[in-house]
Design an enzyme around this catalytic site. Structure first.
Site, PDB file in Angstrom:
ATOM      1  N   ARG A 121       0.833  -1.209   0.000  1.00  9.07           N
ATOM      2  CA  ARG A 121       0.000   0.000   0.000  1.00  9.07           C
ATOM      3  C   ARG A 121       0.866   1.258   0.000  1.00  9.07           C
ATOM      4  O   ARG A 121       0.532   2.251  -0.634  1.00  9.07           O
ATOM      5  CB  ARG A 121      -0.976   0.003   1.187  1.00  9.07           C
TER       6      ARG A 121
ATOM      7  N   GLU B 226      -9.880   5.820   7.362  1.00  7.07           N
ATOM      8  CA  GLU B 226      -8.454   6.122   7.356  1.00  7.07           C
ATOM      9  C   GLU B 226      -8.057   7.425   6.653  1.00  7.07           C
ATOM     10  O   GLU B 226      -7.156   8.121   7.110  1.00  7.07           O
ATOM     11  CB  GLU B 226      -7.690   4.962   6.688  1.00  7.07           C
TER      12      GLU B 226
HETATM   13  N1  MTE Z   1     -12.226   5.302  14.696  1.00 10.39           N
HETATM   14  C1  MTE Z   1     -12.281   5.012  16.013  1.00 10.39           C
HETATM   15  N2  MTE Z   1     -13.005   5.782  16.822  1.00 10.39           N
HETATM   16  N3  MTE Z   1     -11.575   3.948  16.530  1.00 10.39           N
HETATM   17  C2  MTE Z   1     -10.795   3.146  15.741  1.00 10.39           C
HETATM   18  O1  MTE Z   1     -10.189   2.202  16.229  1.00 10.39           O
HETATM   19  N4  MTE Z   1      -9.959   2.704  13.465  1.00 10.39           N
HETATM   20  C3  MTE Z   1      -9.671   3.277  12.146  1.00 10.39           C
HETATM   21  C4  MTE Z   1     -10.895   3.968  11.565  1.00 10.39           C
HETATM   22  N5  MTE Z   1     -11.488   4.834  12.539  1.00 10.39           N
HETATM   23  C5  MTE Z   1     -10.718   3.447  14.342  1.00 10.39           C
HETATM   24  C6  MTE Z   1     -11.483   4.543  13.858  1.00 10.39           C
HETATM   25  C7  MTE Z   1      -9.202   2.295  11.171  1.00 10.39           C
HETATM   26  S1  MTE Z   1      -7.574   1.838  11.208  1.00 10.39           S
HETATM   27  C8  MTE Z   1     -10.021   1.765  10.203  1.00 10.39           C
HETATM   28  S2  MTE Z   1      -9.441   0.718   9.027  1.00 10.39           S
HETATM   29  C9  MTE Z   1     -11.450   2.089  10.158  1.00 10.39           C
HETATM   30  O2  MTE Z   1     -11.833   2.975  11.214  1.00 10.39           O
HETATM   31  C10 MTE Z   1     -12.230   0.788  10.261  1.00 10.39           C
HETATM   32  O3  MTE Z   1     -13.582   0.961  10.293  1.00 10.39           O
HETATM   33  P1  MTE Z   1     -14.510   1.203   8.989  1.00 10.39           P
HETATM   34  O4  MTE Z   1     -13.996   0.319   7.913  1.00 10.39           O
HETATM   35  O5  MTE Z   1     -15.842   0.838   9.469  1.00 10.39           O
HETATM   36  O6  MTE Z   1     -14.347   2.663   8.672  1.00 10.39           O
HETATM   37 MO1  MOS Z   2      -7.248  -0.075   9.601  1.00  7.09          MO
HETATM   38  S1  MOS Z   2      -5.213   0.235   9.647  1.00  7.09           S
HETATM   39  O1  MOS Z   2      -7.152  -0.828   8.011  1.00  7.09           O
HETATM   40  O2  MOS Z   2      -7.396  -1.372  10.651  1.00  7.09           O
END
Ligand code: MTE
Ligand code: MOS
Length: 782
Positions: A317, A720
């Site tokens: 990535r 992200e």
């Molecule tokens: N937001 C919160 N509050 N807590 C989290 O741990 N993880 C992030 C993001 N936002 C996270 C977060 C990461 S690394 C990812 S990949 C995505 O949320 C995963 O959730 P989604 O695919 O439902 O957006």
């Molecule tokens: Mo998020 S780094 O893809 O869990």
């Protein structure tokens, strides 16, 4: 009909479904689950060396310690001594070799947490020390890699650089980052009858934990149920590594036939688990008089740690994001995946993308400096086109490029040009405090690059009282996935959202689910839930048509009722009648992302279903005497397509940005020369707090955003991408540093831009300036 839509359907800015529980203490995290009688507590015995042969381990004192019920090591594992997510190189317990300081060697179960932790420190281990390889640079020199080196080339970068009118080269060290989820790693394993086990795990990937535990216990997958109602944050840190804690709890539960809980404390969590990969990025670029990049060559070396974990996909990535928003016609990206005697680095929000982008952003800044241009103009000049210059270096055609619109809007709304002038004027007058500003863009690809992971399942029940129970393979980590998916169901069946009970991710309800990661949670689980809801809707439509004696295509679901030909029946009534008529009221839904797929051998294809865009303008002040920095104002415009829930999305944008600022400014991981992590608590590892949020923080969703692909209600992922908006903060600091030499040189500034790093950069730029002044005098004399 006044209100045709039900409450809480798609697009409503609802609060997080658990917000009332988060703030009142009512939310059950794994450690809050009432303990079953007889529960034991576990602790891990950790290596005190980064690299050593284990000559012997004497656990006599551990076993004899107060409260200890069981002590296990590798030889006590009935099945496989491994929890590697991709490759089997992550032993649950080290046997003859330890490969990082903090590696697990054995585990203890005791009556109380304190007794377990004290006992785990009593082992007498005889180590034979081996030389540790600690940094990526050392590993490159020693040719120590966890995976083979990858090389992606388009066009002729070397030739284009050689032929270019201008050339530059540079290097940036990019620090790692601890996920610092507020809830640490925890698992609670409860033995059930006949050799089965129920494991509560704080994990983004219950399905993987199920297999890891099954392999460790040498039982089939259907003997293990893994459940996770929510995590207290994960940020990628719980994508692959919760398996270690779940396996240890399960092995001790198996050994003692009692429930076992393993919750490690913060310091141990930070010593044991992987972080964001730190990178050393070198580049060479050739460009024309206007600042157009003609050829660029990147070498990325990342510290993967002792094992592979997810490093393959993360470094891929990084390579695929080396372009960020820029068209690179001639480009080379070489990627070294370095094996070191440190924690096995793992996923962290952005998954290598942020590190990949930083390289090209620095290239742009250096070019702008060399040509005496505003970096924003060089950025714009190099943007991908909308209908031409729109093929990425991996041959994916970009069909949804909105970066021009976003940047044009933000440049105006944030008053970028005028503020840049004002900052120049401020700096001319102020000797010690210097200000800087930067506008940086983001383009981030959505989908797992491991194509098979782009699938999801859902289980939806309608009970005879008209309430619903929703379950899917996604996990909740605070990001608001569950409420978004519930909104999709509310929309589809036109029922109020408070009829929907959201339930824990559970491997016995939806099998083989992918990790909730790559920001794709709502994309894929939303579509799966929609599919399940549509099945039920079809059956109810058919039944209602019979009931009313009309054609099915005249039936409409609106606001908790079903209508046809002027007649209507409430959803509750219809469901009851349908039950008595023996219509099935539960369904599964399945989704797989269409179109995507790429060939990793040639680095070509369509790894991403679509892209997310955004941009940020950050203004900072630095104190040139102390190196401190402060954000003064931040303006963000971010594309989420058509938002499923703008309140949740705003939270993700703000939170992602602030987390990114932490990565790039204050969060510094520091290992001593023996390979021991010395920053393993908030006392020494500085994450942003509420007071670090900029006093002026203008965050907007890009209102005309819409997904060009058929995503769930044309929304875009949001988890992200906003983290990378924080690159503007690093570049604003660079701009402030450059002001100290009248913008005559490009700063060398590694990330994070801690006070020390800023001071080093100021010293460096001052001495380079002095040198160039001297040599200028020399040439004039000559
Ligand atoms: N937001 C919160 N509050 N807590 C989290 O741990 N993880 C992030 C993001 N936002 C996270 C977060 C990461 S690394 C990812 S990949 C995505 O949320 C995963 O959730 P989604 O695919 O439902 O957006
Ligand atoms: Mo998020 S780094 O893809 O869990």
């Amino acid at each position: 009909m006044p209100n045709e839509r039900a409450k809480g359907s798609v697009g409503s800015p609802l609060p997080h479904d658990s917000a009332h529980l988060h703030v009142s203490g009512g939310a059950l995290y794994t450690d809050d689950i009432p303990e079953i009688r007889g529960t034991l507590h576990a602790a891990i015995g950790m290596s005190e060396r980064a690299h050593a042969r284990i000559k012997s381990i004497d656990l006599t004192k551990v076993r004899a310690a107060s409260g200890v019920v069981a002590v296990i090591a590798a030889k006590d594992i009935p099945g496989k001594n491994d929890y590697g997510p991709v490759i089997a190189d992550d032993p649950i317990f080290a046997t003859t070799l330890v490969q990082y300081h903090g590696q697990s060697m054995f585990a203890v179960a005791a009556t109380t947490v304190g007794e377990a932790r004290r006992a785990a420190r009593l082992a007498a281990v005889d180590y034979e020390d081996l030389e540790p390889t600690l940094t990526a640079e050392d590993a490159v020199e020693a040719k120590s890699f966890v995976l083979r080196t990858e090389h992606l080339v388009r066009g002729d970068p070397r030739g284009a650089i050689a032929a270019a009118p201008h050339r530059l080269s540079g290097k940036i060290r990019i620090g790692g980052q601890e996920q610092f989820y507020l809830e640490g790693m925890v698992a609670y394993a409860v033995p059930k009858e006949d050799g089965t086990m129920h494991v509560y795990s704080s994990t983004q990937h219950p399905g993987e934990v199920q297999h890891q535990v099954a392999h460790a216990l040498d039982v089939p997958a259907n003997d293990i149920v893994v459940e996770c109602r929510r995590m207290g944050g994960a940020f990628g840190g719980k994508e692959s590594q919760p398996g270690l804690f779940a396996c240890i709890a399960a092995l001790l539960a198996h050994e003692t036939k009692r429930p076992v809980k393993l919750r490690v404390d913060r310091d141990d969590d930070m010593r044991i688990t992987g972080k964001r990969h730190d990178f050393v990025t070198e580049y060479e670029v050739g460009f024309d008089d206007d600042g157009r990049i003609l050829g660029v060559d990147f070498v990325l070396a990342s510290r993967c740690g002792y094992s592979v974990d997810l490093s393959g996909a993360i470094n891929d990535r990084a390579m695929l994001h080396s372009d960020n928003c820029y068209y690179l016609g001639n480009v080379g990206v070489r990627s070294f995946r370095c094996k070191t005697n440190t924690v096995s680095n793992t996923a962290f929000r952005g998954f290598g993308g942020p590190q990949g982008m930083l390289g090209v952003e620095q290239v742009i800044d250096d070019i702008a400096q060399a040509l005496g241009k505003d970096p924003l103009d060089v950025r714009k000049l190099n943007f991908y086109g909308v209908t031409e210059r729109n093929v990425t270096h991996y041959q994916q055609t970009i069909v949804d490029n909105v970066i021009h619109d976003i940047v044009a809007d933000l440049e105006q709304s944030a008053d970028y040009r005028e503020r840049r002038r004002a900052i120049r004027a401020f700096n001319a007058k102020n000797p010690y405090v210097k200000r800087g500003i930067a506008l940086t863009p983001v383009k981030f690809g959505i989908s797992f690059t491991a194509t098979h992971l782009n699938q999801a399942g859902c289980l939806l029940h309608v009970y005879t009282d008209g309430t619903l129970m929703l379950n899917h393979g996604g996990t909740e980590m605070g990001q608001g996935l569950f409420i978004k998916v519930a909104q999709v169901v509310a929309e589809e069946l036109a029922v109020d959202i408070d009829r929907i009970r959201i339930t824990a991710s559970d491997t016995s309800k939806v099998p083989n689910a992918s990790p909730t990661a790559a920001s794709s949670g709502s994309d894929i689980n939303g579509k799966a839930a929609q599919a399940a809801a549509r099945k039920i809707k079809r059956r109810l439509t058919e039944f209602a048509a019979q009931h009313f004696g009309v054609a099915p295509d005249t039936i409409a679901f609106r606001a908790n009722a079903v209508h046809a030909d002027g007649k209507s029946i409430t959803f509750d009534e219809l469901v009851k009648l349908a039950y008595f008529a023996r219509v099935s009221l539960f369904a599964t839904g399945y989704y797989r992302t269409p179109k995507i797929g790429y060939d990793r051998k040639t680095w070509t294809g369509m790894p991403f279903y679509y892209f997310c865009y955004g941009a940020a303008v950050t203004e900072v002040a630095i104190d040139t005497l102390t190196g401190e920095n402060r954000l003064l104002r931040v303006d963000i415009l971010h594309d989420v397509g058509k938002s499923l829930n703008p309140a949740i999305d705003m939270g993700q944008i703000e939170g992602g940005f602030v987390q990114g600022v932490g990565w790039l400014t204050t969060e510094e991981l520091w290992w001593d020369d023996k390979g021991k992590l010395m920053t393993h608590a908030p006392s020494t590892y500085k994450i942003p707090v509420a007071s670090d949020v900029p006093p002026v923080f203008n965050v907007r969703i890009f209102e005309s955003g819409i997904n060009a692909e058929d995503s769930i209600h044309r929304s875009k992922a949001v988890g992200e991408p906003p983290l990378m908006l924080a690159i503007s903060a690093l570049h604003a600091i660079r701009d402030a540093i450059a002001s100290t030499v009248d913008y005559a040189l490009s700063p060398r500034l590694d990330a994070p831009a801690t006070a020390e790093a800023v001071l080093r950069s100021l010293d460096d730029i001052a001495s380079r300036r002095a040198k160039s002044a001297k040599s200028k005098v020399a040439t004039e004399v000559a």
